[in-house]
Design an enzyme around this catalytic site. Structure first.
Site, mmCIF file in Angstrom:
data_model
loop_
_atom_site.group_PDB
_atom_site.id
_atom_site.type_symbol
_atom_site.label_atom_id
_atom_site.label_comp_id
_atom_site.label_asym_id
_atom_site.label_seq_id
_atom_site.Cartn_x
_atom_site.Cartn_y
_atom_site.Cartn_z
ATOM 1 C CG HIS B 322 -2.260 -0.524 0.588
ATOM 2 N ND1 HIS B 322 -2.381 -2.406 1.203
ATOM 3 C CD2 HIS B 322 -3.192 -0.788 0.494
ATOM 4 C CE1 HIS B 322 -3.810 -2.862 0.841
ATOM 5 N NE2 HIS B 322 -4.099 -1.570 0.386
ATOM 6 N N GLY B 323 2.269 1.118 0.121
ATOM 7 C CA GLY B 323 3.119 2.089 0.543
ATOM 8 C C GLY B 323 4.508 1.732 0.916
#
Lengths: 506, 472
Positions: B322-323
């Protein structure tokens, strides 16, 4: 083989009613699907057609800003993706007829809430506010939690420049550029103002020339900007103005008038925790003034809170507020003062100011106010507009009347902040005044036309010369610092020091 | 270009649909899609096209090799090296800065943090490519011989930016020729409008509330001054926002794909209806969960022999995907922990626990979790967690939350309402009688028209709101 049919053959050609009905309904469903396709596709095609054929607006009046421009093509811009991104931004931002959708949009959003648009007097809406803790009164407002906006009369820009939303909108035009819409003389852009401040100390912390506010609360038809400030900022401000007195000596009177804003008088007690006390900070300044005369605008305004001394939809004050403040100043400075009966009252309907621009709140949009200004009955003064470096003089009217953009009506006062304004009156008392101000100060000079021989009005944020040298050159006898509490208690005040310490003849 | 913006909806999409439908030949139609997809991809970041093209060529050749040398070591070497190349291709642009920062922090070194271009949608297309090459190696799909068709799969614009991670196996049969009937077209259109409305009417306006309380994603306010009620309220709104934003986007992607005859798998299935956290992840971002289940767990070092280690590996990866920030990793592991606990309790015993308790438990875990997802700054994250339990000595509630709730009550009510599978229920009910079906179809059109008008007004004046997505 003739007549080979039976008595029941008719059954085949006969469809019972329920089956016929079923078929009919299936047809309806099928038709509905075709209509769905046709309707939605034609809506998209109509929108496509509108976007390609109709003229794109270049300016948003309600937002008081220039819209995105069609990007200039170059191969390097194409390769970096800049051209295409800006092209999208252009189409997203300049939908034809967008201005006519503004009321619809605001009203639509007001249906999200429990209070219908017809009953919006009871509405309470906060925008980016937060509780300001009392335990640390010296707490400096940190940039992360404050909202910076420009105090210029044309104010929308910072709110606009901060928008870089997911759909790729790029930074928008500066406020001074959008003020060119309504002001005739060439306008200095904020960029220039910012660049002039690069060398001297202390440097303003915020190149956007902003004031720090702590959010906005909308109470029915009234917007109020919440105040941050700090005691440390107050001391800094006092130090800056004290330095003028020290430089100028006894021959020149120096006055400080910190103007409270609407939050000081109109915020109900239950919301007090979302703002600092301007009175507290102003009193703190007073304690630190040295040789500088304080003009008690706070009490002057407090005596008239039942009158229209502030605007409801804009973050500025109203002309009447400026009148009472000017009265107080003249009393302090011991000069004559023209009573309000010496003025004619003018008004423009439909004023919806900057607080709507920031909040988009329908209860402000749907309740426009009256913009009022007072013109001396006898015009025995001449007004000359100069550039910020005191060049290019041009004689003009003190009031910039006939502004069509209703959100910019505050520019009626001396065309906004973009000029050094010189007013020569018929008074002969040997007093020459210079006002260093933010946009609050714009509404003051007309009330001093019977008080001083000459008045110079300079915006502290855009003034490009050395202030002390300028004061001496013009033979000034009285210096007035007039700005709202937001400016005095923020990095705007740094410009007071910037002007003083700037290299002469720069 | 994003799907929910004026220039896409009313210029790009109409042009693409027109070009597609005036072309009759299947190959030419694919060519139209490829050209438009590449333009779409290149729009904001022309250099990024080179990355995706390189990935396409490598995986295209590798799959053919895998098929040709089926069962031989060459195939194994090819698939392994291709997967590694794909992962490196993802990791370098996305995580180099993050890794450097952490090395600097741990070893007190002073390496320069590199600023690399992260091609848009790289996390999605890399996973699509991996699913394809591994499936080709396993013989689940045939290697695509036609380069244009494979290029179309890799770059198809509806899913290129934010998924879903459509498996090649899902669309394999739709690559060469696709048939579209009016019924599919109509449902595709409704799907696009539904997604648009979820994003523009609900999600965008919910986000305004979130920003008002928590600040924007990059300039988060110091939330220590928020009351306990403020914090709970805002994080719940944020959870709702995430659902409507992401699932709305997926709806649009699936709907747009339908307009060109593609059938994508569903990516969301009313996630807030879940009874357990395990079930939440079977309903939320389904294409990501199934990807990890089918491909990552296959890794021989973990696999089924070390079930718990692999479980945490999956959740670590989910977070990291997700990051490049620790809070995402914590967020992933946080979910991993609850799934681990649920496994320990066992399905059988979980079933015996009353529904009410299970629903309260899951919603709490999910909502608190989204706060971890939101606060990338650790001190803010800590303040947020303290606020939840009132450990910041702030008031319990104040007029702020009351005002926000009063002014957004119908928006929030609508958001909560549409978290339940109401529309499918209504549709199913309408199918009981023909009259109802007809009524349903007619109202569908009417609602679509109204939603398009509202969305267009909101999108047209989106830039009006200074607080929206500022600095995002």
């Amino acid at each position: 083989m003739a007549n080979n049919y039976t008595a029941f053959d008719f059954v085949e050609s006969y469809t019972p009613p329920e089956i016929r009905r079923k078929e009919k309904l299936q047809n309806v469903t099928r038709t509905a699907k075709y209509i769905n396709i046709a309707a939605v596709c034609s809506m998209f095609m109509i929108a496509f057609f509108i976007l390609l054929v109709f003229e794109h607006p270049t300016v948003s009046e309600s937002e008081n800003r220039e819209l995105e421009k069609f990007p200039k093509f170059s191969f390097s811009a194409l390769l970096s993706g800049e051209f295409t991104s800006n092209l999208s931004a252009y189409f997203n931002d300049t939908v034809p007829f967008r201005e006519s959708l503004v009321p619809f949009n605001s009203n639509l959003k007001s249906y999200f809430g429990m209070i219908s648009p017809d009953d919006d007097k009871n509405k309470v809406v906060f925008y980016n506010a937060h509780i300001i803790s009392d335990d640390d009164p010296n707490e400096q407002s940190s940039p992360a939690q404050t909202n910076s906006i420009t105090t210029a009369a044309t104010t929308v820009s910072t709110a606009a420049t901060q928008i870089t939303d997911a759909s790729g909108t790029t930074p928008l035009q500066s406020d001074a550029q959008s003020s060119a819409l309504t002001t005739t003389p060439p306008v200095t852009t904020t960029t220039t103002a910012a660049t002039t401040t690069t060398t001297p100390t202390p440097e303003p912390q915020d190149p956007n020339v902003g004031i720090m506010h702590e959010g906005i609360v909308v109470l029915g038809d009234t917007g109020i900007m919440l105040y941050g400030g700090s005691l440390a900022n107050a001391e800094e401000y006092a130090g800056y103005v004290n330095a003028y007195k020290a430089d100028l000596g006894d021959s020149v009177n120096v006055y400080s008038m910190v103007i409270p804003t609407a939050v000081s008088y109109y915020l109900p007690d239950e919301f007090k925790q979302y703002t600092r006390s301007q009175k507290g900070d102003i009193d703190h300044i007073l304690q630190h003034l040295n040789g500088v005369v304080n003009v008690d605008a706070y009490s002057a305004l407090a005596a008239h809170t039942d009158e229209k001394i502030y605007t409801r939809t804009d973050h500025h004050w109203a002309a009447l507020g400026a009148y009472y403040a000017a009265q107080e100043f003249c009393k302090t400075a011991n000069v004559p003062f023209l009573d309000i009966s010496e003025y004619d009252r003018y008004s423009v309907d439909g004023y919806v100011g900057t607080l709507y621009t920031y909040t988009n709140e329908s209860s402000l949009l749907n309740n426009p106010e009256e913009f009022v200004y007072y013109k001396p009955k006898t015009e025995n003064y001449t007004t000359t507009y100069y550039s910020q470096s005191f060049t290019n003089p041009s004689v003009g009217a003190l009031f910039n009347e006939g502004i069509t953009n209703k959100s910019s009506l505050y520019l009626t006062f001396m065309r906004g902040d973009s000029n050094i304004v010189h007013i020569k009156t018929s008074v002969t008392n040997g007093r020459k005044l210079i006002i260093f101000k933010d946009s609050y100060g714009n509404a003051i000079p007309e009330f001093l036309t019977g008080s001083f021989e000459e008045i110079y009005v300079c915006d502290m944020r855009y003034f490009e010369l050395n202030s002390i040298e300028f004061i001496k050159q013009q033979g000034i006898t009285d210096v007035l610092f007039a700005s709202c509490a937001f400016s005095a208690m923020s990095s705007n005040a740094d410009y007071i020091e910037v002007m003083r310490t700037r290299q002469p003849n720069q | 270009m994003a799907l929910a913006e004026i220039s896409f909806l009313y210029i790009f999409l109409p042009l693409c649909l027109l070009s597609y439908y005036i072309t009759k030949n299947a190959k030419a139609r694919n060519a139209v899609l490829i050209v438009f997809s590449l333009i779409f991809y290149a729009w904001g970041n022309p250099i990024g096209v080179l990355f995706i093209l390189a990935s396409t060529v490598i995986n295209y050749i590798a799959a053919i090799l895998c098929e040709k040398f089926e069962g031989k070591p060459v195939a194994k070497i090819t698939v392994t090296s291709t997967v590694i190349i794909n992962i490196i291709g993802l990791a370098i642009p996305k995580y180099t800065a993050f890794v450097t920062e952490n090395i600097n922090a741990v070893f007190k070194t002073d390496f320069e943090i590199p600023k690399l271009i992260v091609p848009i949608g790289i996390s999605y297309y890399t996973f699509r490519a991996i699913s394809y090459i591994v499936d080709a190696y396993w013989g689940k799909v045939k290697a695509q011989k036609s380069f244009p068709q494979f290029l179309m799969y890799m770059t198809l614009f509806p899913h290129i930016v934010a998924g879903p991670i459509v498996r090649y196996s899902t669309v394999e049969s739709q690559m060469a020729v696709r048939k579209i009937d009016y019924s599919a077209l109509s449902s595709g259109i409704t799907r696009v409008v539904t997604g648009l409305a979820k994003k523009v009417i609900i999600a965008n306006n919910l986000y305004i509330i979130v920003e008002d309380f928590f600040g924007s994603a990059t300039s988060q306010v110091v939330i220590s001054s928020r009351t306990v009620a403020d914090t709970w309220y805002a994080v719940t709104i944020y959870a709702l926002f995430m659902y409507f934003d992401f699932s709305g986007y997926s709806d649009m992607a699936i709907g747009i794909a339908k307009l060109f005859g593609f059938d994508f798998d569903e990516n969301f299935n009313y996630p807030f209806m879940c009874r357990t956290i395990t079930e939440f992840w079977q309903r939320w971002h389904i294409s990501l969960g199934t990807f990890f289940r089918d491909y990552l767990l296959y890794l021989p070092i973990f696999g089924k022999r070390r079930p718990y280690a692999s479980l945490f590996l999956v959740w670590f990866s989910t977070g990291l995907w997700h990051g490049a920030s620790w809070n995402y990793i914590i967020w992933g592991l946080y979910f991993g922990l609850f799934i681990f606990i649920e496994r320990l309790i066992t399905k059988k015993r979980l079933k015996k626990i009353p529904d009410v308790i299970m629903h309260i438990y899951t919603k709490l875990v999910i909502i608190i979790g989204f706060g971890i997802f939101f606060f990338t700054d650790f001190s803010n994250l800590w303040d947020y967690l303290k606020n939840l339990v009132g450990a910041n000595s702030n008031a319990l509630a104040d007029v702020y939350v009351k005002s926000s709730l009063t002014n957004n009550i119908w928006l929030i009510a609508a958001a909560v309402f549409f978290c339940f599978p109401i529309i499918p229920k209504i549709k199913k009910f309408s199918e009981k009688s023909d009259t109802l079906t007809a009524v349903y179809s007619v109202s569908e059109t009417l609602i679509n028209i109204i939603l398009i008008i509202i969305c267009t007004v909101f999108l047209t004046l989106q830039t009006r709101n200074p607080f929206f997505y500022a600095n995002f």
